[in-house]
Design an enzyme around this catalytic site. Sequence first.
Site, mmCIF file in Angstrom:
data_model
loop_
_atom_site.group_PDB
_atom_site.id
_atom_site.type_symbol
_atom_site.label_atom_id
_atom_site.label_comp_id
_atom_site.label_asym_id
_atom_site.label_seq_id
_atom_site.Cartn_x
_atom_site.Cartn_y
_atom_site.Cartn_z
ATOM 1 N N ASP A 28 43.379 40.823 33.428
ATOM 2 C CA ASP A 28 42.744 39.508 33.340
ATOM 3 C C ASP A 28 43.084 38.680 34.578
ATOM 4 O O ASP A 28 44.150 38.840 35.173
ATOM 5 C CB ASP A 28 43.238 38.796 32.070
ATOM 6 C CG ASP A 28 42.325 37.652 31.670
ATOM 7 O OD1 ASP A 28 41.248 37.495 32.276
ATOM 8 O OD2 ASP A 28 42.697 36.898 30.753
ATOM 9 N N ASN A 30 40.827 38.116 37.315
ATOM 10 C CA ASN A 30 40.099 38.432 38.560
ATOM 11 C C ASN A 30 39.272 37.239 39.039
ATOM 12 O O ASN A 30 39.212 36.948 40.237
ATOM 13 C CB ASN A 30 39.141 39.611 38.343
ATOM 14 C CG ASN A 30 39.866 40.895 38.017
ATOM 15 O OD1 ASN A 30 41.070 40.968 38.164
ATOM 16 N ND2 ASN A 30 39.133 41.896 37.571
ATOM 17 N N GLY A 31 38.616 36.573 38.070
ATOM 18 C CA GLY A 31 37.750 35.442 38.412
ATOM 19 C C GLY A 31 38.554 34.304 39.021
ATOM 20 O O GLY A 31 38.197 33.732 40.056
ATOM 21 N N TRP A 33 41.475 34.488 40.430
ATOM 22 C CA TRP A 33 42.038 34.930 41.718
ATOM 23 C C TRP A 33 41.004 34.708 42.826
ATOM 24 O O TRP A 33 41.322 34.214 43.906
ATOM 25 C CB TRP A 33 42.414 36.416 41.607
ATOM 26 C CG TRP A 33 43.145 36.988 42.774
ATOM 27 C CD1 TRP A 33 44.509 37.052 42.937
ATOM 28 C CD2 TRP A 33 42.570 37.589 43.940
ATOM 29 N NE1 TRP A 33 44.808 37.662 44.135
ATOM 30 C CE2 TRP A 33 43.642 38.003 44.767
ATOM 31 C CE3 TRP A 33 41.276 37.830 44.367
ATOM 32 C CZ2 TRP A 33 43.446 38.638 45.981
ATOM 33 C CZ3 TRP A 33 41.070 38.465 45.583
ATOM 34 C CH2 TRP A 33 42.152 38.857 46.382
ATOM 35 N N ARG A 41 33.225 35.833 42.088
ATOM 36 C CA ARG A 41 34.029 36.517 41.062
ATOM 37 C C ARG A 41 34.100 38.027 41.298
ATOM 38 O O ARG A 41 35.122 38.659 41.066
ATOM 39 C CB ARG A 41 33.450 36.228 39.671
ATOM 40 C CG ARG A 41 33.563 34.771 39.270
ATOM 41 C CD ARG A 41 32.895 34.530 37.921
ATOM 42 N NE ARG A 41 33.439 35.393 36.889
ATOM 43 C CZ ARG A 41 34.573 35.160 36.225
ATOM 44 N NH1 ARG A 41 35.263 34.065 36.466
ATOM 45 N NH2 ARG A 41 34.991 35.990 35.316
ATOM 46 N N HIS A 45 36.981 41.169 41.148
ATOM 47 C CA HIS A 45 36.930 42.451 40.431
ATOM 48 C C HIS A 45 37.173 43.616 41.396
ATOM 49 O O HIS A 45 37.849 44.579 41.053
ATOM 50 C CB HIS A 45 35.570 42.627 39.736
ATOM 51 C CG HIS A 45 35.315 41.611 38.657
ATOM 52 N ND1 HIS A 45 36.257 41.285 37.710
ATOM 53 C CD2 HIS A 45 34.229 40.850 38.364
ATOM 54 C CE1 HIS A 45 35.762 40.363 36.889
ATOM 55 N NE2 HIS A 45 34.532 40.088 37.273
ATOM 56 N N TRP A 77 29.135 41.423 27.940
ATOM 57 C CA TRP A 77 27.688 41.314 28.205
ATOM 58 C C TRP A 77 27.257 39.852 28.279
ATOM 59 O O TRP A 77 26.188 39.548 28.792
ATOM 60 C CB TRP A 77 26.884 42.027 27.107
ATOM 61 C CG TRP A 77 27.077 43.514 27.101
ATOM 62 C CD1 TRP A 77 27.822 44.238 26.194
ATOM 63 C CD2 TRP A 77 26.547 44.470 28.033
ATOM 64 N NE1 TRP A 77 27.783 45.571 26.516
ATOM 65 C CE2 TRP A 77 27.017 45.750 27.626
ATOM 66 C CE3 TRP A 77 25.738 44.378 29.164
ATOM 67 C CZ2 TRP A 77 26.682 46.916 28.324
ATOM 68 C CZ3 TRP A 77 25.416 45.550 29.845
ATOM 69 C CH2 TRP A 77 25.879 46.786 29.428
ATOM 70 N N ARG A 79 28.457 37.612 30.073
ATOM 71 C CA ARG A 79 28.679 37.045 31.415
ATOM 72 C C ARG A 79 27.362 36.975 32.181
ATOM 73 O O ARG A 79 26.395 37.646 31.811
ATOM 74 C CB ARG A 79 29.682 37.913 32.174
ATOM 75 C CG ARG A 79 31.029 37.860 31.504
ATOM 76 C CD ARG A 79 32.096 38.512 32.317
ATOM 77 N NE ARG A 79 33.377 38.266 31.658
ATOM 78 C CZ ARG A 79 34.537 38.166 32.266
ATOM 79 N NH1 ARG A 79 34.612 38.318 33.570
ATOM 80 N NH2 ARG A 79 35.631 37.926 31.599
ATOM 81 N N LEU A 139 48.400 63.091 33.764
ATOM 82 C CA LEU A 139 48.161 61.756 33.209
ATOM 83 C C LEU A 139 46.731 61.621 32.668
ATOM 84 O O LEU A 139 45.773 62.052 33.316
ATOM 85 C CB LEU A 139 48.366 60.723 34.339
ATOM 86 C CG LEU A 139 48.015 59.267 34.021
ATOM 87 C CD1 LEU A 139 49.016 58.658 33.047
ATOM 88 C CD2 LEU A 139 47.977 58.425 35.308
ATOM 89 N N ARG A 198 46.580 36.851 24.174
ATOM 90 C CA ARG A 198 45.626 37.330 23.159
ATOM 91 C C ARG A 198 45.414 38.817 23.363
ATOM 92 O O ARG A 198 45.536 39.322 24.469
ATOM 93 C CB ARG A 198 44.239 36.697 23.371
ATOM 94 C CG ARG A 198 44.095 35.263 23.134
ATOM 95 C CD ARG A 198 42.602 34.914 23.227
ATOM 96 N NE ARG A 198 42.112 34.945 24.596
ATOM 97 C CZ ARG A 198 42.271 33.969 25.473
ATOM 98 N NH1 ARG A 198 42.915 32.872 25.137
ATOM 99 N NH2 ARG A 198 41.786 34.082 26.695
ATOM 100 N N LEU A 199 44.998 39.474 22.263
ATOM 101 C CA LEU A 199 44.642 40.901 22.396
ATOM 102 C C LEU A 199 43.171 41.081 22.761
ATOM 103 O O LEU A 199 42.773 42.150 23.228
ATOM 104 C CB LEU A 199 44.939 41.649 21.099
ATOM 105 C CG LEU A 199 46.388 42.092 20.894
ATOM 106 C CD1 LEU A 199 46.545 42.784 19.554
ATOM 107 C CD2 LEU A 199 46.861 43.024 22.012
#
Length: 246
Positions: A28, A30-31, A33, A41, A45, A77, A79, A139, A198-199
């Site tokens: 969370d 990115n926007g 930043w 934005r 990302h 969606w 956004r 991994l 928040r989750l």
Amino acid sequence: MAKKVDYKELLQELDMSRLPRHIGIIMDGNGRWAKERKRPRLYGHREGAKSIRQVVELAVELGLEYLTFYAFSTENWNRPEDEVQGLLKLLKERLIKEIPELNKQNILVRFIGSDLNLEPGYLKEIHEVAALTRDNTGLVVNIAFNYGGRLEIVEAIKRIAANPEELNQIDEQLISDNLWTAGQPDPDLIIRTSGESRLSNFLLWQSAYAEIYITATLWPDFDKVALLTALLDYQKRDRRFGGVKQ
Ligand code: FPP
């Protein structure tokens, strides 16, 4: 001036016998930043995708087993259209670009999420690209894409209900076995960046006993030092799974 945190020093503090098997990450900020830098934005990302690389690199170095990145939620969606299209394009392009390195590092990429609203041609393409890693045994990187935790549980229940023999055998294991993460261990640690607590519909079933680590760091600034800091914090926790300390 504050002393710069040293990556090697942090690494030495880590107890390699008590690493989480599975880490889930809510990327969370990115926007924000990008906004701080007066950039669009999508620039945030794109820089955020570089943080994914850092985390994956360290996960391989440490021998972690599973990473799950929350890349696009069923709510994303909502956004602006150009941001949505930019995110879809970025995800596909980065994945294609990283395939040689992913194979070199023996990393298996899996998508977890719904097909709903996604163009069939696009879906086919990203699944074909991810399939190029299918023989890898190291991994496992889950990309939670068009993912929603509630939707995942609803889909699991629908699958169970479609099989009348299973209806009177419903238990926690059967539900876990019908989730998109079937066969994988639950996350031990959920990391969320940018300070939100928040989750946000991420791994709702699977995170029942996960330790949650929140950092104010915005996702594009999250690097190996930030991951080591989260791991050291995790190792200070006393995980009791509802029991009492022995
Ligand atoms: C949240 O920040 C971030 C996202 C919704 C997208 C995360 C996706 C990537 C980093 C790229 C995905 C690429 C690959 C290869 C998996 P935000 O936009 O909500 O930030 P804000 O809260 O500051 O606005």
